[in-house]
Write a protein that holds these residues in place. Structure first.
Motif, PDB file in Angstrom:
ATOM      1  N   GLN A 142      -1.923   3.559   4.121  1.00 48.69           N
ATOM      2  CA  GLN A 142      -2.410   2.184   4.295  1.00 48.69           C
ATOM      3  C   GLN A 142      -1.437   1.376   5.158  1.00 48.69           C
ATOM      4  O   GLN A 142      -1.862   0.593   6.018  1.00 48.69           O
ATOM      5  CB  GLN A 142      -2.576   1.518   2.921  1.00 48.69           C
ATOM      6  CG  GLN A 142      -3.721   2.123   2.125  1.00 48.69           C
ATOM      7  CD  GLN A 142      -3.708   1.704   0.658  1.00 48.69           C
ATOM      8  OE1 GLN A 142      -2.651   1.560   0.053  1.00 48.69           O
ATOM      9  NE2 GLN A 142      -4.880   1.512   0.093  1.00 48.69           N
ATOM     10  N   GLU A 184      -2.248  -0.441   8.716  1.00 49.81           N
ATOM     11  CA  GLU A 184      -2.051  -1.891   8.889  1.00 49.81           C
ATOM     12  C   GLU A 184      -1.128  -2.197  10.060  1.00 49.81           C
ATOM     13  O   GLU A 184      -1.283  -3.214  10.732  1.00 49.81           O
ATOM     14  CB  GLU A 184      -1.512  -2.520   7.598  1.00 49.81           C
ATOM     15  CG  GLU A 184      -2.523  -2.563   6.479  1.00 49.81           C
ATOM     16  CD  GLU A 184      -3.839  -3.258   6.848  1.00 49.81           C
ATOM     17  OE1 GLU A 184      -3.823  -4.176   7.687  1.00 49.81           O
ATOM     18  OE2 GLU A 184      -4.883  -2.852   6.304  1.00 49.81           O
ATOM     19  N   ALA A 190      -1.318   4.901  -3.892  1.00 52.79           N
ATOM     20  CA  ALA A 190      -2.515   4.029  -3.902  1.00 52.79           C
ATOM     21  C   ALA A 190      -3.602   4.624  -4.802  1.00 52.79           C
ATOM     22  O   ALA A 190      -4.269   3.889  -5.543  1.00 52.79           O
ATOM     23  CB  ALA A 190      -3.041   3.847  -2.486  1.00 52.79           C
ATOM     24  N   SER A 211      -2.215  10.967   0.711  1.00 54.62           N
ATOM     25  CA  SER A 211      -3.625  10.578   0.573  1.00 54.62           C
ATOM     26  C   SER A 211      -4.570  11.563   1.249  1.00 54.62           C
ATOM     27  O   SER A 211      -5.717  11.701   0.853  1.00 54.62           O
ATOM     28  CB  SER A 211      -3.889   9.227   1.243  1.00 54.62           C
ATOM     29  OG  SER A 211      -3.473   8.183   0.464  1.00 54.62           O
ATOM     30  N   GLY A 246       0.803  -1.221   0.000  1.00 52.24           N
ATOM     31  CA  GLY A 246       0.000   0.000   0.000  1.00 52.24           C
ATOM     32  C   GLY A 246       0.826   1.256   0.000  1.00 52.24           C
ATOM     33  O   GLY A 246       2.061   1.225  -0.099  1.00 52.24           O
TER      34      GLY A 246
END
Ligand code: 13P
Ligand code: SF4
Length: 360
Positions: free
Chosen positions: A102, A106, A274, A189, A98
């Motif tokens: 991400q 995780e 991503a 992001s 990712g």
């Protein structure tokens, strides 16, 4: 000090010098022959990368991939791999792949004992900050980042003194020391969302001056910068993109927001790694150019053989320090362990958790 007090101190001293290998114990080095059993076990993986890794190269890669996948289970380890890893790592051994956001999320969710971070040092530090009780390994301690190296904790304290009351947002590409001095973290992001979350008219977004400028172009908030840049993305130029459009008519160009604003302005889309991958997988353009680190195009190309990738290849020398052989050594020898001072980690964690909580 009495002998009994002295004796009581010995375990402490022992704990502090204890290595991850001491804690987990050695494992025998596996035989790396390309046997029929290895060929069979890795056949489903080869199916995923056959468009990008020639068949003649597979016997050299498959035994290491197979050995890593066995070792991962023996160590109860999870491999978190950034989108810039090469296809043998990305498709062959990674459990989670990712972008920076991400991978950070995780790291909070895994119940493995060991995290092997296939990416650069600030990513491994972020995992350690979020999972302080886990053993976090990076296969090469020298995997740095020009952005993370462009600013120190003392620099942030200086900014704070000179600009009282102005929130300081740190891009995730910084050291734990720097994160500990900042109000909140962001990634490519969610940078715009984080900038606007303060409801004020002025914020610092450090250390990437291009990301800050690109976010500033999308909001009424004044986004103050630090003079850092990604050595990979700052090399792309708008003229280069215009030239590619002439020689590749119809090509779609998608760029990472660490690129200079004039490059982003020439692109059809800009987003995190991503978001770029999603864009290609959903839109399925006939021809695409990803203006970012070039291993990513290989990873997406192996999943979208119908898309023609034009590759202006800029490699990140830091990401490319991570190789299959080093991952194998990492799991066998439990190295290199990433350690963050607990006091720093707890302050840095607040900045990262504020970002993660903002998302939900
Ligand atoms: P993202 O994967 O978060 O877009 O970051 C790109 C990058 O340069 C990481 O080093
Ligand atoms: Fe750092 Fe740029 Fe490499 Fe990402 S691609 S690790 S931002 S130098």
């Amino acid at each position: 000090m009495t002998p009994s007090q002295a004796a009581m101190m010995i375990p402490d001293a022992a704990v502090s010098s204890e290595t991850a290998l001491d804690r987990f114990g050695p494992l025998p080095r596996p035989d790396l022959a390309f046997t029929p059993q290895v060929a069979e076990a890795t056949a489903p993986i080869y199916e995923k990368v056959k468009h990008i890794i020639p068949a003649i190269e597979w016997p050299a890669l498959a035994p290491t991939i197979h050995a890593i996948n066995i070792l991962k289970k023996q160590r109860n380890a999870v491999i978190l791999a950034h989108n810039y890893m090469t296809p043998d790592i990305f498709h062959g051994v990674a459990d989670i792949v990712g972008d920076s956001l991400q991978l950070a999320i995780e790291a909070t969710r895994t119940d493995a004992d060991v995290i092997v971070q296939c990416g650069v040092h600030f990513m491994a530090e972020t995992s350690k900050i979020l999972s302080p009780d886990k053993t976090v390994l990076i296969p090469d301690m020298k995997a740095g980042c020009s952005l993370a190296e462009s600013i120190t904790a003392a620099d942030v304290r200086g900014l704070r003194e000179r600009n009282p009351g102005v929130p300081i947002i740190t891009y995730v590409n910084t050291s734990a020391d720097v994160k500990a001095e900042c109000d909140i973290c962001c990634t490519s992001s969610n940078a715009l969302q984080v900038v606007e979350s303060f409801g004020v008219d002025k914020v610092f977004l450090i250390p990437d001056k291009y990301l800050a400028a690109n976010v500033g172009n999308k909001t009424d908030v004044e986004v103050l910068i630090w003079d850092g840049a990604c050595e990979v993305h700052e090399r792309f130029t708008a003229q280069e993109l215009r030239d590619y459009r002439k020689i590749e008519p119809g090509v779609k160009i998608i760029a990472h927001p660490e690129c200079p604003p004039e490059v982003v302005a020439e692109a059809d889309f800009a987003g995190s790694t991503a978001h770029m991958i999603d864009w290609v997988k959903t839109r399925r353009p006939e021809k695409v150019m990803m203006i970012t680190e070039c291993s990513m195009a290989d990873n997406v190309a192996s999943e979208t053989p119908d898309v023609d990738f034009i590759r202006p290849c800029n490699l990140c020398p830091h990401m490319k320090r991570i190789t299959l052989n080093k991952i194998l050594d990492s799991l066998l020898e439990m190295k290199e362990e990433v350690v963050v001072d607990p006091a720093v980690a707890s302050r840095a964690r607040q900045a990262v958790e504020r970002m993660i909580n903002l998302k939900s």
